[in-house]
Design an enzyme around this catalytic site. Sequence first.
Site, PDB file in Angstrom:
ATOM      1  CG  ASP A 142      -0.347  -0.365   2.500  1.00 45.59           C
ATOM      2  OD1 ASP A 142       0.873  -0.651   2.517  1.00 45.59           O
ATOM      3  OD2 ASP A 142      -1.058  -0.374   3.509  1.00 45.59           O
ATOM      4  CD  GLU A 227      10.369  -0.177  10.979  1.00 45.84           C
ATOM      5  OE1 GLU A 227      10.374  -0.261  12.231  1.00 45.84           O
ATOM      6  OE2 GLU A 227       9.360   0.114  10.322  1.00 45.84           O
TER       7      GLU A 227
END
Lengths: 275, 275
Positions: A142, A227
């Site tokens: 997305d 991350e």
Amino acid sequence: MRGNLAVCAARRYWPYCLTFLLLVTIYHVYQWGVRLQQIPTIIVITPTHKRPERLADMTRFSQTLSHVKHLHWVVIEDGNHTVDIVQRILDRSGLPYVYFFATTEPGFPRRGWTHRNQGLAYVRKNYKNFNRPAVVYFADDDNSYDIRLFDKYIRNVKTIGIWAVGLSGTALVEAPHVVNGTIVGWDVVYAPKRKFATDMAGFAVNLDLILKSNASFHRGCIKTVPESCFLQQFNIPKENVQPFGFDDDPKEVLVWHTKTRNIGTKGGNHGYIVE
Amino acid sequence: MRGNLAVCAARRYWPYCLTFLLLVTIYHVYQWGVRLQQIPTIIVITPTHKRPERLADMTRFSQTLSHVKHLHWVVIEDGNHTVDIVQRILDRSGLPYVYFFATTEPGFPRRGWTHRNQGLAYVRKNYKNFNRPAVVYFADDDNSYDIRLFDKYIRNVKTIGIWAVGLSGTALVEAPHVVNGTIVGWDVVYAPKRKFATDMAGFAVNLDLILKSNASFHRGCIKTVPESCFLQQFNIPKENVQPFGFDDDPKEVLVWHTKTRNIGTKGGNHGYIVE
């Protein structure tokens, strides 16, 4: 060269001249092959899951990726089977891809963690003996990607590369703070003290590093930020990673962490394929 | 043919044979040109306005459109000047485009109405003497388009064409209800009694019809639904418009009325170009 070629005007030298020209051609074709081999492959890992907006997002994303050459798309369905219409989108993209499914490992966050790990496992298994350069990038279906991201940034990542991401979290733009070509901190809104304050869309890792490590989104990462937890496992301080785009003029954002608003779920499907 | 060509083996006929071959080639090149001229041009009218997600949406959309041939993009900025970075996106698309600005006419709804009218005015002025087929399509920058929409549906619209739209309003999918190839009603959630219950992304109009009418999103449309008000002005009953995609197998949605969620507006721009 011109003087040498002049002898070709004499008919008796024609066979030698032709042989010479063929050799030159073969040499150039060989050099072209060598150059092609040196173009790094971009391995894109995309976790995806069934939701009403998914077909729109995957269609858009596949049409973006289909502009990029030398790319291998690894798509992991969150579920216990792959989905036909997604497979057809991947087929139409014309890209080399692999599509498989995985369910979330018990105790892990939903949506993506398990699937990125499965993607990494696939890469470590299938690219183990890959004797050409490649870079691994996690790309959600997305987000919005400027195709220059792939050729200008990702393909040039030798270790870990980091760049700006638009609309990341609640921020207009989040970027590495670069001084004299070195990342010294993070221009972000959320948790600037993270070792690697970057969005999932904001970095890529060279295949060599991936193969030399077991870095993953493991159980120990669950209570932290994925991350940063992932990137720390490569033992490269932020000062030694490669920032991209900081010295461009104008300074442009080449990837945005977008999300498609979910509103349309009323009414039937009227015979159309929907999710 | 083969027998005729056999005479070319005799050297004295070579000039005639060569002339013949050249004439055949010229004929085929001419036919190729004729076929090219008959491919309808798609004129895409896109109103756009400054918002944090716009650069992401326009980038994605431009990369989608750049897959489509024989397309002319008419982009109208909602404001009192055009925007450099949008212009650069249009340039990079490689598409023929025109980009100009307009502010909302007093008393008109914001976002799009005035700009679609300006787009129609541009088309009526600049395509007045266009002696080739063309189709006009209103395409917003945040929707999701399967590129097959352009070549399979839009390019084949002879009068008015209508097709399914995913995620339209609050519906999963809205579509014309087709029986024996004729539209007899509307499979929609909102206002099924509208004469043309279609989303802006769900129809296209042949240039001939546009040029023969003054149809627009005029003041009289303001208290009604714009798409239906616009389409009624062509005086074609819904039974005579062309439905697309209803008989495909599988029945697929080729355009979705998506919207990018707006969340990321905190923090500075850190030197990057944002809106």
